[in-house]
Scaffold this motif. Structure first.
Motif, PDB file in Angstrom:
ATOM      1  N   SER A 361       0.819  -1.215   0.000  1.00 33.89           N
ATOM      2  CA  SER A 361       0.000   0.000   0.000  1.00 33.89           C
ATOM      3  C   SER A 361       0.852   1.264   0.000  1.00 33.89           C
ATOM      4  O   SER A 361       0.409   2.316  -0.445  1.00 33.89           O
ATOM      5  N   THR A 366       0.550  -1.485  -8.018  1.00 28.91           N
ATOM      6  CA  THR A 366      -0.831  -1.830  -7.682  1.00 28.91           C
ATOM      7  C   THR A 366      -0.956  -3.345  -7.688  1.00 28.91           C
ATOM      8  O   THR A 366      -0.914  -3.979  -8.744  1.00 28.91           O
ATOM      9  N   ARG A 367      -1.096  -3.943  -6.511  1.00 30.16           N
ATOM     10  CA  ARG A 367      -1.170  -5.386  -6.374  1.00 30.16           C
ATOM     11  C   ARG A 367      -2.575  -5.892  -6.637  1.00 30.16           C
ATOM     12  O   ARG A 367      -3.565  -5.211  -6.355  1.00 30.16           O
ATOM     13  N   ASN A 383      -7.510  -6.867  -4.025  1.00 27.10           N
ATOM     14  CA  ASN A 383      -7.373  -5.419  -3.943  1.00 27.10           C
ATOM     15  C   ASN A 383      -8.582  -4.738  -4.574  1.00 27.10           C
ATOM     16  O   ASN A 383      -8.740  -4.749  -5.796  1.00 27.10           O
ATOM     17  N   ASP A 385      -9.064  -1.699  -4.838  1.00 30.06           N
ATOM     18  CA  ASP A 385      -8.642  -0.493  -5.556  1.00 30.06           C
ATOM     19  C   ASP A 385      -7.961  -0.800  -6.881  1.00 30.06           C
ATOM     20  O   ASP A 385      -7.484   0.117  -7.565  1.00 30.06           O
ATOM     21  N   HIS A 386      -7.893  -2.085  -7.236  1.00 34.59           N
ATOM     22  CA  HIS A 386      -7.303  -2.436  -8.516  1.00 34.59           C
ATOM     23  C   HIS A 386      -8.170  -1.855  -9.633  1.00 34.59           C
ATOM     24  O   HIS A 386      -9.410  -1.891  -9.555  1.00 34.59           O
ATOM     25  N   ALA A 468       0.054  -1.412 -12.543  1.00 35.65           N
ATOM     26  CA  ALA A 468      -0.522  -2.718 -12.195  1.00 35.65           C
ATOM     27  C   ALA A 468       0.561  -3.788 -12.122  1.00 35.65           C
ATOM     28  O   ALA A 468       1.507  -3.806 -12.913  1.00 35.65           O
TER      29      ALA A 468
END
Length: 491
Positions: A361, A366-367, A383, A385-386, A468
């Motif tokens: 985080s 971006t995991r 995630n 928030d992906h 990503a």
């Protein structure tokens, strides 16, 4: 005070057979003598046929004269406390006899020096019958009748050690040939490991060992040829005028190992069981795959290995046993190693943590999965928030959003963490995704179709996916995403 000389009875030979040699360690002990004799070629032959079972080990070393072969068959013919040459792999003066007679009942030693053959023989059955220490001296006529002397015909000097009447298992057993052949195959693997530095020609001394005319290839436990192997700095510990050097290595993650690499790295079973110190005495591997109880073995440290070189002048400190298959570091060395062991293991731990899924985080990537912790333990969560999840959520109404969240929670609750642990701890390689430019472009194109179907803009798509995790290996992700959203355009 009076004294009386009480020599041991010849039955001592029978008792010494129980020292604990296996076939492979017994062969290695004989080879040590060949290396000490400066041999450059060692030829091992064997027959597993019942009634004609033998093992012969011949070399092109310096050889011995008649007095030399007699002395070589003498028990403890060398004082373990005396000074040896740096490359001398001997220790107690017992190896040739105890190793050989642990496997056979008839031991014949033939040697050649200055064009002259000399030979002697121990026969356990004859010792038992006579009740005397009778070493048989072979005449030139006896030697001419032995077929194994032919291994010395084309050599200026050399030695043959011949084992006959091998009784490590019942020769009448139906599976004797199969079992004996399997033991010799295990010996091949053992020799390829413990003598790998000699077989590789380190320091200019190139040794060749063959088994039934097939060359034995070196098995490097550190995979130094693999570009992904991390090599640490060599360090020196000085004790009683001698130098002990150690160099740490971190093996590549298993996905970066070839099939051959994995075979060499798993010499003693799974990678977890092969981590630790690799102790070499005069370049010969003595013991390996142990931390000497300084730290416990762990999954995160299973890529860590340390090459430790000890000189034969410090044998007394390391409590080296007769078979040269066990050693224990002295207190001074244990203390020095304890101070650096955490630093040695850290690169291995980093390799696994890098491959694992962790909470990023605070990072720039971006995991897809987040590793989270609570008072009850750790867990994994998709995630939210992906960009893919966010884009899909933007296209759903409240009822559909609830259904999506329920589906994601169902997936998260069944994350196969235990199964993944079992496979990784069993050294099963993880199948890596295709990361070629073509594969990444196809993946990005599929994401763009889904994104654009929901009315998302190209600018938001590029901004959302450039960080990503799926595209972390792409050389120029901005250019790739731009080409996907605007075919024919590259920035």
């Amino acid at each position: 005070m009076e004294f009386e000389v009480v020599p041991p009875g010849p039955q001592l030979m029978e008792s010494m057979r129980a020292v604990g040699y296996s076939l492979k360690t017994a062969i290695a002990d004989v080879i040590d003598n060949s290396i000490t004799a400066k041999a450059t070629a060692i030829d091992i032959r064997f027959s597993a046929e019942p009634g004609n079972t033998f093992v012969s080990i011949s070399d092109n070393g310096t050889g011995m004269d008649a007095a030399g072969v007699r002395h070589a068959m003498k028990l403890a013919g060398h004082d373990a406390r005396s000074t040896r040459n740096a490359g001398d792999l001997g220790r107690f003066g017992l190896g040739l006899k105890t190793a050989s007679l642990s496997q056979c009942r008839v031991l014949t030693l033939i040697s050649k020096r200055n064009g002259t053959l000399a030979g002697v023989q121990w026969n356990l059955d004859r010792l038992a019958e006579s009740g005397q220490w009778q070493l048989y001296i072979l005449s030139q006529d006896d030697l001419s009748k032995l077929t194994h002397t032919r291994y010395l015909e084309d050599k200026a000097s050399g030695t043959v050690v011949l084992w006959e009447e091998i009784d490590l298992s019942d020769p009448d057993h139906a599976r004797f040939t199969e079992d004996f052949t399997a033991k010799m195959a295990a010996a091949r693997e053992h020799l390829s490991l413990i003598y790998h530095r000699f077989l590789e020609g380190e320091d200019g001394y190139k040794l060749s060992i063959s088994l039934n005319l097939e060359d034995i290839e070196p098995a490097d436990p550190f995979l130094t040829h693999n570009r992904a192997t991390q090599r640490g700095h060599k360090e020196i510990i000085r004790v009683e005028g001698g130098e002990i050097t150690f160099r740490p290595y971190t093996l590549p993650f298993i996905n970066k190992m070839s099939v051959k690499d994995r075979s060499q790295a798993q010499a003693n079973g799974p990678l977890r069981d092969n981590q630790g110190f690799y102790i070499y005495r005069a370049k010969r591997l003595v013991i390996w795959g142990t931390w000497f109880r300084l730290v416990p073995r762990g999954e995160l440290g299973k890529l860590a290995r340390v090459q430790v070189d000890i000189p034969n002048t410090l044998d007394h400190l390391w409590a080296l046993d007769i078979k040269k298959s066990a050693a224990s570091p002295p207190p001074a060395i244990r203390q020095a190693l304890r101070q650096v062991i955490d630093r040695i293991i850290q690169p291995s731990e980093r390799a696994f943590r890098h491959k694992g899924v962790i909470d990023d985080s605070k990072g720039s990537m971006t995991r897809s999965w987040l590793g989270l912790s609570s008072r009850d333990g750790f867990y994994y969560q998709i995630n939210r928030d992906h960009p893919l999840v966010e884009n899909l959520a933007d296209q759903l109404n409240a009822e559909q959003l609830l259904a999506l969240d329920t589906a994601l929670k169902a997936i998260e609750s069944s994350f196969p963490v235990t199964d993944a642990y079992v496979k990784l701890s069993g050294d099963q390689p993880q199948k890596s995704p295709d990361t070629t430019e073509t594969a990444l472009k196809d993946l990005a194109a599929e994401y763009w179709r889904q994104w654009s179907a929901g009315g998302g803009s190209a600018a938001d798509f590029i901004n959302g996916f450039k960080a990503a995790e799926q595209f972390s290996r792409c050389r120029d992700i901005n250019a790739l995403l731009t080409e996907v959203t605007e075919p024919g355009v590259t920035k």
